[in-house]
Write an enzyme that holds these catalytic residues in place. Structure first.
Site, PDB file in Angstrom:
ATOM      1  N   HIS A 177      25.061  35.132  -2.222  1.00  0.00           N
ATOM      2  CA  HIS A 177      25.831  35.013  -3.463  1.00  0.00           C
ATOM      3  C   HIS A 177      26.909  36.090  -3.571  1.00  0.00           C
ATOM      4  O   HIS A 177      27.767  36.019  -4.455  1.00  0.00           O
ATOM      5  CB  HIS A 177      24.871  35.109  -4.655  1.00  0.00           C
ATOM      6  CG  HIS A 177      25.172  34.162  -5.775  1.00  0.00           C
ATOM      7  ND1 HIS A 177      25.961  33.036  -5.642  1.00  0.00           N
ATOM      8  CD2 HIS A 177      24.772  34.167  -7.080  1.00  0.00           C
ATOM      9  CE1 HIS A 177      26.023  32.396  -6.800  1.00  0.00           C
ATOM     10  NE2 HIS A 177      25.327  33.055  -7.688  1.00  0.00           N
ATOM     11  N   PHE A 217      27.427  40.888 -13.617  1.00  0.00           N
ATOM     12  CA  PHE A 217      26.553  39.869 -13.058  1.00  0.00           C
ATOM     13  C   PHE A 217      27.283  38.531 -13.079  1.00  0.00           C
ATOM     14  O   PHE A 217      28.174  38.283 -13.883  1.00  0.00           O
ATOM     15  CB  PHE A 217      25.183  39.798 -13.742  1.00  0.00           C
ATOM     16  CG  PHE A 217      24.333  40.997 -13.409  1.00  0.00           C
ATOM     17  CD1 PHE A 217      23.627  41.051 -12.221  1.00  0.00           C
ATOM     18  CD2 PHE A 217      24.274  42.087 -14.265  1.00  0.00           C
ATOM     19  CE1 PHE A 217      22.866  42.158 -11.894  1.00  0.00           C
ATOM     20  CE2 PHE A 217      23.520  43.199 -13.949  1.00  0.00           C
ATOM     21  CZ  PHE A 217      22.810  43.240 -12.760  1.00  0.00           C
ATOM     22  N   ASN A 248      26.891  35.374 -13.872  1.00  0.00           N
ATOM     23  CA  ASN A 248      27.016  34.409 -14.966  1.00  0.00           C
ATOM     24  C   ASN A 248      28.010  34.836 -16.035  1.00  0.00           C
ATOM     25  O   ASN A 248      28.390  34.023 -16.878  1.00  0.00           O
ATOM     26  CB  ASN A 248      25.648  34.170 -15.615  1.00  0.00           C
ATOM     27  CG  ASN A 248      24.673  33.500 -14.661  1.00  0.00           C
ATOM     28  OD1 ASN A 248      24.978  33.261 -13.500  1.00  0.00           O
ATOM     29  ND2 ASN A 248      23.496  33.197 -15.164  1.00  0.00           N
ATOM     30  N   TYR A 265      21.260  43.315  -4.487  1.00  0.00           N
ATOM     31  CA  TYR A 265      22.042  42.108  -4.214  1.00  0.00           C
ATOM     32  C   TYR A 265      23.009  42.274  -3.041  1.00  0.00           C
ATOM     33  O   TYR A 265      23.682  41.310  -2.663  1.00  0.00           O
ATOM     34  CB  TYR A 265      22.829  41.695  -5.457  1.00  0.00           C
ATOM     35  CG  TYR A 265      21.948  41.328  -6.621  1.00  0.00           C
ATOM     36  CD1 TYR A 265      21.227  40.137  -6.630  1.00  0.00           C
ATOM     37  CD2 TYR A 265      21.814  42.187  -7.711  1.00  0.00           C
ATOM     38  CE1 TYR A 265      20.409  39.800  -7.694  1.00  0.00           C
ATOM     39  CE2 TYR A 265      20.996  41.864  -8.781  1.00  0.00           C
ATOM     40  CZ  TYR A 265      20.298  40.669  -8.769  1.00  0.00           C
ATOM     41  OH  TYR A 265      19.477  40.341  -9.824  1.00  0.00           O
ATOM     42  N   ASN A 323      27.924  29.277 -11.439  1.00  0.00           N
ATOM     43  CA  ASN A 323      27.968  29.867 -12.779  1.00  0.00           C
ATOM     44  C   ASN A 323      29.087  30.882 -12.956  1.00  0.00           C
ATOM     45  O   ASN A 323      29.579  31.076 -14.069  1.00  0.00           O
ATOM     46  CB  ASN A 323      26.615  30.497 -13.118  1.00  0.00           C
ATOM     47  CG  ASN A 323      25.556  29.455 -13.394  1.00  0.00           C
ATOM     48  OD1 ASN A 323      25.853  28.379 -13.905  1.00  0.00           O
ATOM     49  ND2 ASN A 323      24.314  29.753 -13.042  1.00  0.00           N
TER      50      ASN A 323
END
Length: 202
Positions: free
Chosen positions: A22, A76, A78, A17, A124
């Site tokens: 993001h 993460f 969320n 990532y 989120n």
């Protein structure tokens, strides 16, 4: 330990990532900590590394006043609220002393906006933080990533890596984001809002 507040950069942990859209929140607080080391002489002391929920530093962001906590949730995206709630509860930090730095689809890449409270715009990470803090009344520095010019699925866009021209815009935005965070730490939300919302890349 006296701290002025908490600045949280949102992102996803793991090499897969890194440098994705993001993860702009992670990139921004990394840049903030690098600037603190250069400019205040105090820099940052790591308080927690490799914890299940978060990495945490105590940073001297401004030359005077109490230090700030800077966090990168490791839960993460969320589940970001789990990390924020754990830190805020342990250090007794109220929502109005929390700044969350995150990517924003509804703002073009290279621009940013500062706001306090409001909705989550489908993000989120913000949704999780709002639910677990029990209030939306924390500050947000929204770093634009724009929407895909080709349409398509949002998840693929936000988890995609920046192109060369996009990276150039980001390289200009990150120092400005650091300035916005520093203004927030030293002068408060109103001054940070004025600076961030007026900012335009050259």
């Amino acid at each position: 330990m006296n701290v002025a507040g908490l600045i949280v950069g949102l992102g996803n942990p793991g090499k897969e990532y890194e440098r994705t859209r993001h993860n702009l929140g992670f990139m921004a607080v990394d840049a903030l900590m690098e600037a603190a080391a250069r400019e205040t002489g105090g820099g940052c002391d790591q308080l927690s590394g490799g914890k299940k929920k978060y990495d945490l530093w105590r940073c001297r962001i401004t030359p005077t006043g109490d230090p700030w906590l800077v966090a990168k949730p490791q839960t993460f995206m969320n589940l970001s609220g789990e990390a924020v709630l754990a830190i805020a509860s342990y250090y007794r930090i109220k929502p109005d002393a929390i700044l969350v730095v995150h990517d924003e689809l509804d703002i073009p890449l290279g621009r940013m906006k500062f706001k306090t409270g409001g909705g989550n715009a489908g993000h989120n990470g913000l949704k999780s933080i709002t639910q677990l803090l029990g209030t939306p009344d924390f500050h947000r520095l929204r770093l634009g990533i724009g929407r895909s010019p080709h349409g398509g699925e949002t998840t693929n866009w936000v988890l995609g890596r920046l192109s060369g021209p996009e990276q150039t815009l980001l390289d200009t935005l990150l120092p400005a984001a650091v300035q916005a965070m520093t203004i927030f730490a030293s002068q408060g939300a109103a001054a940070a809002t004025q600076f961030a919302n007026a900012y335009k890349p050259d």
